[in-house]
Design a protein around this motif. Structure first.
Motif, mmCIF file in Angstrom:
data_model
loop_
_atom_site.group_PDB
_atom_site.id
_atom_site.type_symbol
_atom_site.label_atom_id
_atom_site.label_comp_id
_atom_site.label_asym_id
_atom_site.label_seq_id
_atom_site.Cartn_x
_atom_site.Cartn_y
_atom_site.Cartn_z
ATOM 1 N N PRO A 30 -10.254 -1.053 -1.076
ATOM 2 C CA PRO A 30 -10.437 0.385 -0.791
ATOM 3 C C PRO A 30 -9.880 0.804 0.571
ATOM 4 C CG PRO A 30 -12.456 -0.556 -1.671
ATOM 5 C CD PRO A 30 -11.539 -1.701 -1.381
ATOM 6 N N ALA A 31 -10.011 -0.062 1.574
ATOM 7 C CA ALA A 31 -9.478 0.248 2.906
ATOM 8 C C ALA A 31 -7.957 0.261 2.882
ATOM 9 C CB ALA A 31 -9.996 -0.747 3.938
ATOM 10 N N ALA A 32 -7.356 -0.692 2.173
ATOM 11 C CA ALA A 32 -5.895 -0.738 2.070
ATOM 12 C C ALA A 32 -5.369 0.509 1.364
ATOM 13 C CB ALA A 32 -5.457 -2.001 1.330
ATOM 14 N N ARG A 33 -6.054 0.933 0.309
ATOM 15 C CA ARG A 33 -5.640 2.166 -0.385
ATOM 16 C C ARG A 33 -5.783 3.386 0.524
ATOM 17 N NH1 ARG A 33 -8.074 -0.448 -4.661
ATOM 18 N NH2 ARG A 33 -10.050 0.642 -4.402
ATOM 19 N N ALA A 34 -6.854 3.404 1.319
ATOM 20 C CA ALA A 34 -7.058 4.519 2.244
ATOM 21 C C ALA A 34 -5.933 4.581 3.270
ATOM 22 C CB ALA A 34 -8.418 4.398 2.937
ATOM 23 N N VAL A 35 -5.532 3.423 3.791
ATOM 24 C CA VAL A 35 -4.422 3.387 4.746
ATOM 25 C C VAL A 35 -3.153 3.918 4.079
ATOM 26 C CG1 VAL A 35 -2.885 1.885 6.097
ATOM 27 C CG2 VAL A 35 -5.360 1.563 6.206
#
Length: 85
Positions: A30-35
């Motif tokens: 989820p953090a990678a997608r947010a970035v």
């Protein structure tokens, strides 16, 4: 490099040249997608997106330690309290 109140770089405030530090981190999906989403939305590169995110988090965390709350106000003037866990 530390930031003080108002997000001012402490090294810059003292007239010193801040030094970059390289970290290697593994982001959860989820953090990678947010970035990736932020890179697309803002046109910034990944390093700038992550740098801004860390600085915003530090700013908010400091204010919450002072007993302040984070509120978002929508166009309808309704307020929503933000909880960071």
């Amino acid at each position: 490099m530390r930031t003080g109140k108002r997000g001012v770089c402490m090294a810059s405030a003292k007239g010193e040249q801040p030094k970059s530090v390289r970290y290697s981190v593994t982001l959860v999906p989820p953090a990678a997608r947010a970035v990736d989403d932020l890179v697309e939305a803002t046109g910034l590169n990944k390093a700038d997106v992550i740098n801004r995110a860390v600085q915003i988090y530090a700013f908010l965390e400091e204010r919450m330690r002072e007993g302040k709350v984070v509120l978002l106000r929508g166009p309808d003037e309704k307020e929503e309290r933000v909880h960071i866990v």
